[in-house]
Write a protein that holds these residues in place. Structure first.
Motif, mmCIF file in Angstrom:
data_model
loop_
_atom_site.group_PDB
_atom_site.id
_atom_site.type_symbol
_atom_site.label_atom_id
_atom_site.label_comp_id
_atom_site.label_asym_id
_atom_site.label_seq_id
_atom_site.Cartn_x
_atom_site.Cartn_y
_atom_site.Cartn_z
ATOM 1 N N SER A 88 0.850 -1.190 0.000
ATOM 2 C CA SER A 88 0.000 0.000 0.000
ATOM 3 C C SER A 88 0.885 1.238 0.000
ATOM 4 O O SER A 88 2.092 1.165 0.203
ATOM 5 N N LEU A 93 -3.903 5.034 2.810
ATOM 6 C CA LEU A 93 -4.303 5.123 4.223
ATOM 7 C C LEU A 93 -4.942 6.472 4.528
ATOM 8 O O LEU A 93 -5.926 6.545 5.262
ATOM 9 N N GLU A 116 4.909 0.288 14.887
ATOM 10 C CA GLU A 116 3.576 0.127 14.302
ATOM 11 C C GLU A 116 2.613 1.058 15.009
ATOM 12 O O GLU A 116 2.763 1.351 16.182
ATOM 13 N N THR A 135 -7.151 -0.564 13.094
ATOM 14 C CA THR A 135 -6.220 -0.473 11.978
ATOM 15 C C THR A 135 -4.802 -0.555 12.521
ATOM 16 O O THR A 135 -4.437 0.216 13.405
ATOM 17 N N ASN A 137 -1.016 -0.224 11.257
ATOM 18 C CA ASN A 137 -0.254 0.279 10.130
ATOM 19 C C ASN A 137 1.232 0.107 10.403
ATOM 20 O O ASN A 137 1.750 0.642 11.368
ATOM 21 N N SER A 138 1.895 -0.668 9.562
ATOM 22 C CA SER A 138 3.346 -0.802 9.650
ATOM 23 C C SER A 138 3.934 -0.359 8.315
ATOM 24 O O SER A 138 3.204 0.003 7.397
ATOM 25 N N GLU A 141 2.739 -3.302 5.609
ATOM 26 C CA GLU A 141 1.351 -3.638 5.342
ATOM 27 C C GLU A 141 0.410 -2.933 6.306
ATOM 28 O O GLU A 141 0.822 -2.380 7.309
ATOM 29 N N ILE A 142 -0.868 -2.990 5.941
ATOM 30 C CA ILE A 142 -1.937 -2.474 6.792
ATOM 31 C C ILE A 142 -2.825 -3.654 7.142
ATOM 32 O O ILE A 142 -3.163 -4.459 6.267
#
Length: 166
Positions: A88, A93, A116, A135, A137-138, A141-142
């Motif tokens: 992504s 996001l 994260e 959610t 978020n790293s 990936e999400i």
């Protein structure tokens, strides 16, 4: 008659297990219904059948030493959808966050842990919270966890406090 009952039971179990199938199509409305091109993003979706999952969730929470309040919270869950988005970009996001604000999701907590960021957002009508979106978020990936149920603000606060303590 006994054979007929067994056949019905087998069909029901197969129907429940089918909802456990992993899909490469998005299962969260913004991603599946928007018609947008997500340019190289790879989706993995899982619909979790609560009839099968609740006993495992309660057992895992007890083994992890969670409080009875958190375990009771699991019994209020009626549906869980999990989706991961790989490859992504930050714009995806940001657009998703804007979509959530436009659809009356309130940001309740942001927890940062080991690089994260975990966001907890809720959709509330009156005193009842019908939808919670977590959610994670790293950089790579999400992860989105869409939880439906009948929660109170106190339920969500206890869950956030429990997560923050660890």
């Amino acid at each position: 008659m006994k054979t007929f009952k067994n056949i019905i039971l087998i069909i029901c179990m197969l129907g429940l297990m089918q909802s456990c199938i992993v899909s490469e199509k998005p299962n969260i409305a913004y991603f599946s219904e928007s018609g947008r091109d997500f340019k190289g993003a790879k989706f993995t979706s899982i619909n979790v059948p609560m009839l099968l999952a609740k006993p495992y969730i309660r057992k895992a929470l007890r083994e992890d030493g969670e409080s009875e309040d958190v375990i009771r919270l699991a019994s209020k869950v009626s549906k869980i959808k999990v989706m991961t988005v790989e490859n992504s970009n930050p714009k995806l996001l940001k657009d998703f966050s804007d979509y959530l604000l436009d659809n009356h999701y309130e940001d309740w907590a942001t927890i940062k842990h080991e690089g994260e960021q975990v966001n907890i957002r809720v959709k509330q009508k009156t005193d009842v919270i019908k939808n919670m979106l977590i959610t994670v978020n790293s950089d790579k990936e999400i992860i989105l966890v869409d939880v439906k149920g009948n929660f109170t603000a106190d339920d969500i606060s206890k869950m956030i406090a429990s997560a923050s303590d660890k």
